[in-house]
Design a protein around this motif. Structure first.
Motif, PDB file in Angstrom:
ATOM      1  N   TRP A 147     -31.223  20.680   9.402  1.00  0.00           N
ATOM      2  CA  TRP A 147     -30.559  20.215   9.011  1.00  0.00           C
ATOM      3  C   TRP A 147     -31.830  18.863  10.195  1.00  0.00           C
ATOM      4  O   TRP A 147     -30.752  19.168  11.200  1.00  0.00           O
ATOM      5  N   LEU A 148     -32.804  18.806   9.731  1.00  0.00           N
ATOM      6  CA  LEU A 148     -33.373  18.324  11.612  1.00  0.00           C
ATOM      7  C   LEU A 148     -33.120  16.616  11.008  1.00  0.00           C
ATOM      8  O   LEU A 148     -33.285  16.566   9.962  1.00  0.00           O
ATOM      9  N   PRO A 149     -32.679  15.494  11.630  1.00  0.00           N
ATOM     10  CA  PRO A 149     -31.508  14.504  11.575  1.00  0.00           C
ATOM     11  C   PRO A 149     -33.023  13.465  11.144  1.00  0.00           C
ATOM     12  O   PRO A 149     -33.302  12.442  10.766  1.00  0.00           O
ATOM     13  N   VAL A 150     -34.437  13.115  12.691  1.00  0.00           N
ATOM     14  CA  VAL A 150     -35.370  12.569  11.882  1.00  0.00           C
ATOM     15  C   VAL A 150     -35.175  12.820  11.006  1.00  0.00           C
ATOM     16  O   VAL A 150     -36.051  11.938  10.394  1.00  0.00           O
ATOM     17  N   HIS A 151     -36.214  14.129  10.038  1.00  0.00           N
ATOM     18  CA  HIS A 151     -36.848  14.278   9.287  1.00  0.00           C
ATOM     19  C   HIS A 151     -35.133  13.297   7.964  1.00  0.00           C
ATOM     20  O   HIS A 151     -36.287  13.151   6.983  1.00  0.00           O
ATOM     21  N   GLN A 152     -34.487  13.644   7.942  1.00  0.00           N
ATOM     22  CA  GLN A 152     -33.042  13.018   7.167  1.00  0.00           C
ATOM     23  C   GLN A 152     -33.514  11.581   7.144  1.00  0.00           C
ATOM     24  O   GLN A 152     -33.295  11.072   6.233  1.00  0.00           O
ATOM     25  N   ILE A 153     -33.573  10.873   8.857  1.00  0.00           N
ATOM     26  CA  ILE A 153     -33.269   9.987   8.724  1.00  0.00           C
ATOM     27  C   ILE A 153     -34.898   8.751   7.700  1.00  0.00           C
ATOM     28  O   ILE A 153     -34.559   8.206   6.702  1.00  0.00           O
ATOM     29  N   TYR A 154     -36.052   9.852   7.790  1.00  0.00           N
ATOM     30  CA  TYR A 154     -37.100   9.530   6.831  1.00  0.00           C
ATOM     31  C   TYR A 154     -37.387   9.816   5.030  1.00  0.00           C
ATOM     32  O   TYR A 154     -37.982   8.677   4.265  1.00  0.00           O
ATOM     33  N   GLN A 155     -35.917  10.666   5.077  1.00  0.00           N
ATOM     34  CA  GLN A 155     -35.847  10.576   3.654  1.00  0.00           C
ATOM     35  C   GLN A 155     -34.331  10.002   3.323  1.00  0.00           C
ATOM     36  O   GLN A 155     -34.891   9.907   1.695  1.00  0.00           O
ATOM     37  N   GLY A 156     -34.433   8.941   4.054  1.00  0.00           N
ATOM     38  CA  GLY A 156     -33.503   8.315   3.636  1.00  0.00           C
ATOM     39  C   GLY A 156     -32.069   8.666   3.654  1.00  0.00           C
ATOM     40  O   GLY A 156     -30.815   7.928   2.524  1.00  0.00           O
ATOM     41  N   ASN A 157     -31.768   9.586   3.701  1.00  0.00           N
ATOM     42  CA  ASN A 157     -30.318  10.849   4.001  1.00  0.00           C
ATOM     43  C   ASN A 157     -29.067   9.947   4.704  1.00  0.00           C
ATOM     44  O   ASN A 157     -28.367  10.489   4.718  1.00  0.00           O
ATOM     45  N   CYS A 158     -29.557   8.852   5.269  1.00  0.00           N
ATOM     46  CA  CYS A 158     -29.248   8.414   6.591  1.00  0.00           C
ATOM     47  C   CYS A 158     -28.639   7.364   6.775  1.00  0.00           C
ATOM     48  O   CYS A 158     -28.286   6.427   7.548  1.00  0.00           O
ATOM     49  N   PHE A 159     -28.500   6.900   5.277  1.00  0.00           N
ATOM     50  CA  PHE A 159     -28.020   5.434   5.339  1.00  0.00           C
ATOM     51  C   PHE A 159     -26.368   5.674   4.734  1.00  0.00           C
ATOM     52  O   PHE A 159     -26.517   6.086   3.872  1.00  0.00           O
ATOM     53  N   THR A 160     -26.006   4.092   4.741  1.00  0.00           N
ATOM     54  CA  THR A 160     -24.211   4.206   4.464  1.00  0.00           C
ATOM     55  C   THR A 160     -24.996   3.516   2.585  1.00  0.00           C
ATOM     56  O   THR A 160     -26.395   3.529   2.316  1.00  0.00           O
ATOM     57  N   PRO A 161     -23.566   3.920   1.661  1.00  0.00           N
ATOM     58  CA  PRO A 161     -24.403   3.767   0.054  1.00  0.00           C
ATOM     59  C   PRO A 161     -25.154   2.265  -0.255  1.00  0.00           C
ATOM     60  O   PRO A 161     -25.325   1.991  -1.035  1.00  0.00           O
ATOM     61  N   GLU A 162     -24.361   0.940   0.966  1.00  0.00           N
ATOM     62  CA  GLU A 162     -24.655  -0.080   0.280  1.00  0.00           C
ATOM     63  C   GLU A 162     -26.246  -0.800   1.121  1.00  0.00           C
ATOM     64  O   GLU A 162     -26.349  -1.612   0.679  1.00  0.00           O
ATOM     65  N   ALA A 163     -26.762   0.713   2.208  1.00  0.00           N
ATOM     66  CA  ALA A 163     -27.625   0.397   2.448  1.00  0.00           C
ATOM     67  C   ALA A 163     -28.622  -0.384   1.187  1.00  0.00           C
ATOM     68  O   ALA A 163     -28.775   0.325   0.082  1.00  0.00           O
ATOM     69  N   ASN A 164     -30.136  -0.645   2.080  1.00  0.00           N
ATOM     70  CA  ASN A 164     -31.213  -1.187   0.530  1.00  0.00           C
ATOM     71  C   ASN A 164     -32.317  -1.371   1.298  1.00  0.00           C
ATOM     72  O   ASN A 164     -32.842  -2.354   1.831  1.00  0.00           O
ATOM     73  N   PRO A 165     -32.856  -0.371   1.742  1.00  0.00           N
ATOM     74  CA  PRO A 165     -33.744   0.236   1.936  1.00  0.00           C
ATOM     75  C   PRO A 165     -35.036  -1.269   2.015  1.00  0.00           C
ATOM     76  O   PRO A 165     -36.321  -1.129   1.947  1.00  0.00           O
ATOM     77  N   GLY A 166     -35.052  -1.988  -0.231  1.00  0.00           N
ATOM     78  CA  GLY A 166     -36.529  -2.431  -0.162  1.00  0.00           C
ATOM     79  C   GLY A 166     -35.614  -3.911   0.080  1.00  0.00           C
ATOM     80  O   GLY A 166     -36.612  -4.820   0.203  1.00  0.00           O
ATOM     81  N   ALA A 167     -34.897  -3.793   0.722  1.00  0.00           N
ATOM     82  CA  ALA A 167     -34.219  -5.541   0.900  1.00  0.00           C
ATOM     83  C   ALA A 167     -35.691  -5.988   2.391  1.00  0.00           C
ATOM     84  O   ALA A 167     -35.442  -5.208   2.936  1.00  0.00           O
ATOM     85  N   PRO A 168     -35.836  -6.961   2.211  1.00  0.00           N
ATOM     86  CA  PRO A 168     -36.731  -7.642   3.275  1.00  0.00           C
ATOM     87  C   PRO A 168     -36.230  -7.495   4.806  1.00  0.00           C
ATOM     88  O   PRO A 168     -36.664  -6.924   5.431  1.00  0.00           O
ATOM     89  N   ASP A 169     -35.183  -7.849   5.170  1.00  0.00           N
ATOM     90  CA  ASP A 169     -34.558  -7.429   6.664  1.00  0.00           C
ATOM     91  C   ASP A 169     -33.817  -6.303   7.099  1.00  0.00           C
ATOM     92  O   ASP A 169     -33.573  -5.901   7.615  1.00  0.00           O
ATOM     93  N   PHE A 170     -34.285  -4.975   6.302  1.00  0.00           N
ATOM     94  CA  PHE A 170     -33.974  -3.971   6.377  1.00  0.00           C
ATOM     95  C   PHE A 170     -34.347  -3.138   7.465  1.00  0.00           C
ATOM     96  O   PHE A 170     -35.113  -3.766   8.080  1.00  0.00           O
ATOM     97  N   ASN A 171     -33.226  -3.384   8.419  1.00  0.00           N
ATOM     98  CA  ASN A 171     -33.404  -2.278   9.378  1.00  0.00           C
ATOM     99  C   ASN A 171     -33.025  -1.629   9.912  1.00  0.00           C
ATOM    100  O   ASN A 171     -31.745  -0.842   9.751  1.00  0.00           O
ATOM    101  N   PRO A 172     -33.846  -0.336   9.640  1.00  0.00           N
ATOM    102  CA  PRO A 172     -33.535   1.344   9.503  1.00  0.00           C
ATOM    103  C   PRO A 172     -32.463   1.226  10.814  1.00  0.00           C
ATOM    104  O   PRO A 172     -31.098   1.971  10.336  1.00  0.00           O
ATOM    105  N   LEU A 173     -32.678   0.967  12.068  1.00  0.00           N
ATOM    106  CA  LEU A 173     -31.600   1.422  13.376  1.00  0.00           C
ATOM    107  C   LEU A 173     -30.742   1.194  13.642  1.00  0.00           C
ATOM    108  O   LEU A 173     -29.859   1.754  12.759  1.00  0.00           O
ATOM    109  N   MET A 174     -30.049  -0.552  12.539  1.00  0.00           N
ATOM    110  CA  MET A 174     -29.528  -0.616  12.002  1.00  0.00           C
ATOM    111  C   MET A 174     -28.042   0.170  11.304  1.00  0.00           C
ATOM    112  O   MET A 174     -26.906   0.006  11.319  1.00  0.00           O
ATOM    113  N   GLU A 175     -29.009   0.474  10.041  1.00  0.00           N
ATOM    114  CA  GLU A 175     -28.521   1.061   9.207  1.00  0.00           C
ATOM    115  C   GLU A 175     -28.091   2.649   9.272  1.00  0.00           C
ATOM    116  O   GLU A 175     -26.484   2.828   9.195  1.00  0.00           O
TER     117      GLU A 175
END
Length: 515
Positions: free
Chosen positions: A452-480
């Motif tokens: 379970w590699l943290p960077v791989h999991q972030i890239y795969q979208g597995n390290c965000f809260t359920p409320e996160a919206n990666p498609g939003a124009p102001d999406f900030n991956p670090l903050m999420e």
């Protein structure tokens, strides 16, 4: 008439009554069904009764000794807390090493508790089974005492509040976590070599002795109290680790190559985990006891060298990565702190560029390497920060598939060149940080491709809260990701200078010493 009193049983007799005499051979079920894990690793044990626990501790003696230690421990902790001991620290920067310790090390004690309970159940021999039970109890006690000792700081400083949640998620904490996950998913004999021998005997001195001395040196009586309380347990664990490896080797000559391969693997895996300790000693203690290089020379090269000289009569050789580890002592802590300084926005503790006084100390301790390779970059970063251009890296580093550390280590003979190894398994490429990690991967690729590699999991979208919206124009991956870590940006991370911890500590000290 005088009363006739039977002679009191000796320690050995009591131990035998409460271990060997409580064992039995199964008759309703086949032995291999009761102990299903004891044969598949290939280790041959011909006589389990030949294992002798050097301490021969029985349960009633265990409760008595541990109860005495608990009384002393909590008396010191209570006195420390009631007297606002957190204000007696040399500098609140020190607290950040405790944040790392609590999130990185204390959960390992709990995992060790689970591991020794599991391994004890797997061994048919009563002697090692009881020894594993005792160590399992010690390990959960250590986890509890560390949490209690450090909990006082949670009332005053940020960064302690979500330590258990963060242990399973934060990028660098996957390094120690994966070490124990790897061990506990191995067979019982490999677990004993991994934790009982490699970690307890070869490597824990480098964790507990210099760091706990540093805690005392910086005024932290809480950490000092649990360290001293655990010390007698650790001595027993180390002896048991040594005795178990001798027992395995003495049982059959076919065990030697299996054990040697495990020593090679687990020395290197444990050494990589200690990267965090090297950084704590050289950069995170305001008052330093000794350098990582000095600690390595004492506890690894001298003490460990003597250990492997002793084991040479069984045919055991020094671990395969030993030579490189001895070369790395010049570079390990500097390279690690540089990474945390640059990725300080994503770690739940504060970082800082070393002061001129710090660099003078490092220069004296590392005369052949610090000024040549590391001082220029720290001076440059310090100057940039002073001029308002503090840089935080917001990209994601490549991780080693085996140790899970960002690939920042350099070649053993060239500290200007990043070490980079590649393996191919079933058509997929996997990257490792060293010859040691590549050898471990290549020997068990089917296990490490599941890491379970943290960077791989972030890239795969597995390290965000359920409320996160990666498609939003102001999406900030670090903050999420920080939300998923349960970190508050600007409070739990970034530089120590200007942090709430620094401001509070200065205000409290002024109030405590002024009118």
């Amino acid at each position: 008439m005088d009363m006739k009193v039977n002679k009191k049983l000796g320690l050995k007799e009591r131990y035998n009554l409460m271990t060997r005499d409580l064992a039995w051979t199964p008759t309703y079920q086949a032995v291999q069904d009761v102990y299903p894990y004891v044969e598949y690793e290939g280790i041959k044990i011909h006589d389990w009764d030949k294992f002798e626990d050097p301490f021969r501790m029985t349960m009633d003696a265990y409760w008595k000794y541990q109860a005495e230690k608990e009384k002393k421990l909590y008396a010191i902790i209570d006195a420390f807390n009631q007297n606002n001991g957190h204000l007696g620290l040399t500098d609140a920067r020190y607290i950040n090493s405790l944040k790392l310790f609590l999130t990185g090390v204390s959960p390992l004690e709990y995992m060790a508790h689970r591991g020794f309970a599991h391994v004890g159940r797997a061994f048919p021999g009563a002697g090692p089974r009881v020894a594993c039970l005792m160590q399992s109890l010690d390990e959960i006690r250590h986890s509890q005492t560390q949490i209690h000792s450090l909990s006082n700081y949670n009332k005053f400083y940020n960064g302690f509040q979500n330590w258990r949640h963060q242990h399973d998620r934060v990028w660098y904490l996957s390094v120690p976590k994966s070490f124990f996950d790897d061990a506990i998913t191995a067979g019982p004999f490999e677990y004993m070599i991994a934790i009982g021998f490699a970690f307890e005997y070869v490597l824990t001195n480098l964790l507990f002795v210099p760091f706990i001395s540093g805690a005392a040196y910086n005024g932290d009586m809480g950490a000092m109290a649990f360290g001293f309380s655990a010390q007698s347990d650790e001595s027993r664990h180390m002896t048991l680790g040594l005795e178990i490896i001798k027992f395995i080797l003495e049982q059959d000559p076919d065990n030697l190559p299996i054990v040697q391969a495990w020593i090679d693997k687990w020395f290197w895996r444990g050494y990589r985990v200690l990267t965090l300790v090297a950084m704590m000693m050289d950069y995170m203690l305001p008052k330093k006891v000794m350098s990582w290089k000095e600690a390595w020379e004492i506890y690894a090269e001298q003490n460990g060298g003597a250990l492997f000289n002793d084991l040479a009569r069984y045919g055991i050789k020094v671990p395969a990565g030993w030579t490189q580890a001895c070369k790395d002592k010049e570079h390990l802590s500097h390279q690690a702190w540089a990474v945390f300084y640059n990725y300080g926005a994503a770690a739940p503790f504060h970082t800082w560029a070393p002061s001129e006084k710090d660099m003078e100390w490092l220069s004296a301790k590392y005369p052949d390497t610090f000024d040549k390779y590391y001082r220029p970059r720290y001076e440059h970063w310090g100057k940039e920060a002073a001029e308002g251009r503090r840089f935080y890296n917001t990209t994601l580093p490549m991780l080693c598939q085996t140790c899970q550390i960002p690939m920042f280590f350099t070649e053993p003979d060239d500290p200007t060149k990043i070490a980079y190894r590649e393996s191919t398994y079933h058509g997929m490429k996997y990257h490792t940080c060293s010859d040691g990690c590549k050898a471990i991967f290549d020997n068990e690729p089917e296990k490490y491709i599941q890491s379970w590699l943290p960077v791989h999991q972030i890239y795969q979208g597995n390290c965000f809260t359920p409320e996160a919206n990666p498609g939003a124009p102001d999406f900030n991956p670090l903050m999420e990701v920080l939300k998923w870590y349960r970190m508050e940006f600007g409070r739990d991370n970034l530089d120590y200078e200007g942090s709430p911890d620094q401001k509070n500590f200065n205000a409290w000290k002024q109030a405590a010493t002024g009118n």
